[in-house]
Design an enzyme around this catalytic site. Sequence first.
Site, mmCIF file in Angstrom:
data_model
loop_
_atom_site.group_PDB
_atom_site.id
_atom_site.type_symbol
_atom_site.label_atom_id
_atom_site.label_comp_id
_atom_site.label_asym_id
_atom_site.label_seq_id
_atom_site.Cartn_x
_atom_site.Cartn_y
_atom_site.Cartn_z
ATOM 1 N N ASP A 59 0.851 -1.190 0.000
ATOM 2 C CA ASP A 59 0.000 0.000 0.000
ATOM 3 C C ASP A 59 0.886 1.238 0.000
ATOM 4 O O ASP A 59 2.044 1.193 0.437
ATOM 5 C CB ASP A 59 -0.902 0.017 1.242
ATOM 6 C CG ASP A 59 -2.140 0.862 1.049
ATOM 7 O OD1 ASP A 59 -3.225 0.291 0.815
ATOM 8 O OD2 ASP A 59 -2.039 2.109 1.114
ATOM 9 N N TYR B 122 -13.407 8.102 -14.711
ATOM 10 C CA TYR B 122 -13.288 6.862 -13.934
ATOM 11 C C TYR B 122 -13.863 5.693 -14.724
ATOM 12 O O TYR B 122 -13.250 4.625 -14.814
ATOM 13 C CB TYR B 122 -14.035 7.020 -12.604
ATOM 14 C CG TYR B 122 -14.058 5.768 -11.753
ATOM 15 C CD1 TYR B 122 -12.996 5.454 -10.925
ATOM 16 C CD2 TYR B 122 -15.150 4.907 -11.790
ATOM 17 C CE1 TYR B 122 -13.020 4.303 -10.142
ATOM 18 C CE2 TYR B 122 -15.184 3.761 -11.016
ATOM 19 C CZ TYR B 122 -14.114 3.462 -10.185
ATOM 20 O OH TYR B 122 -14.152 2.315 -9.425
#
Length: 260
Positions: free
Chosen positions: A43, A157
């Site tokens: 991450d 998106y």
Amino acid sequence: MFDYKKLFDLSGRKALVVGAGSGIGEASALGLAAHGAHVLCGDLNLEAAQRVADSIRSTGGLAEALTIDIRDSAGVVKAIDALPDLDVLVSTPAINVRKPLLDMSDEEFDRVISLNLKGTFRLITSAGRNMAKRGRGSIITFASIRALTVEPGQGVYAATKSRSPANVPYIGRRAWTSRCPRKCDRSCVVDTPLTAPIAANKEWYDAYAKKSALGRWAKPHEMAGAVVYLASDAGSFVTGTLTIVDGGWTAVDGRFTPPL
């Protein structure tokens, strides 16, 4: 005789989950670890990744945390090359800039494309090269219901998740033709940090819940089952395809115009 009891057994397999610090990535990491995989929690937020890795280890699982920024091409290659024995890659990161398309700037467009599309491309190609050499491995990426349906404020998106030849699902299908087993999970509206702006608006939240055939949002853990299936021997003959986990969203007609 094939041992059917081991269909979902991931013991001895190494899995990298990118975006493991929260949401679907966290659930995927926990689900894979619960079935025996050694999970690398990747991450941008190392503290969040470490929290998930600690949670896995606290129950006897195998996990480590690492920082990875999929916008950094050289960094992705370096991270993946350090894992030559990687069996499973799960890519979950995505961002959205919610505003009318005509108001979107070049910088905002590039930011969404760089993470959602190019970032996924970087992960697939880097891991795929190593997996192709070994002749084994699974790459699992996440698309979206926005691959099929879109609403105001999600044009760019949706383009990164849609059915165009350059999108996330189709990049993966091309990877499959290069001997890299690859599966894509198309998810619905899941209660994660990405969807927090929607959840904060009751009218918007309720409209999304009603759009699902099940009448509710999904929880992150409800995506983990598909990930474990696609990573395990249960999904060994599933490749170059989409697995839809959307609560019936794309089977039910409905629409909501969000506030922008």
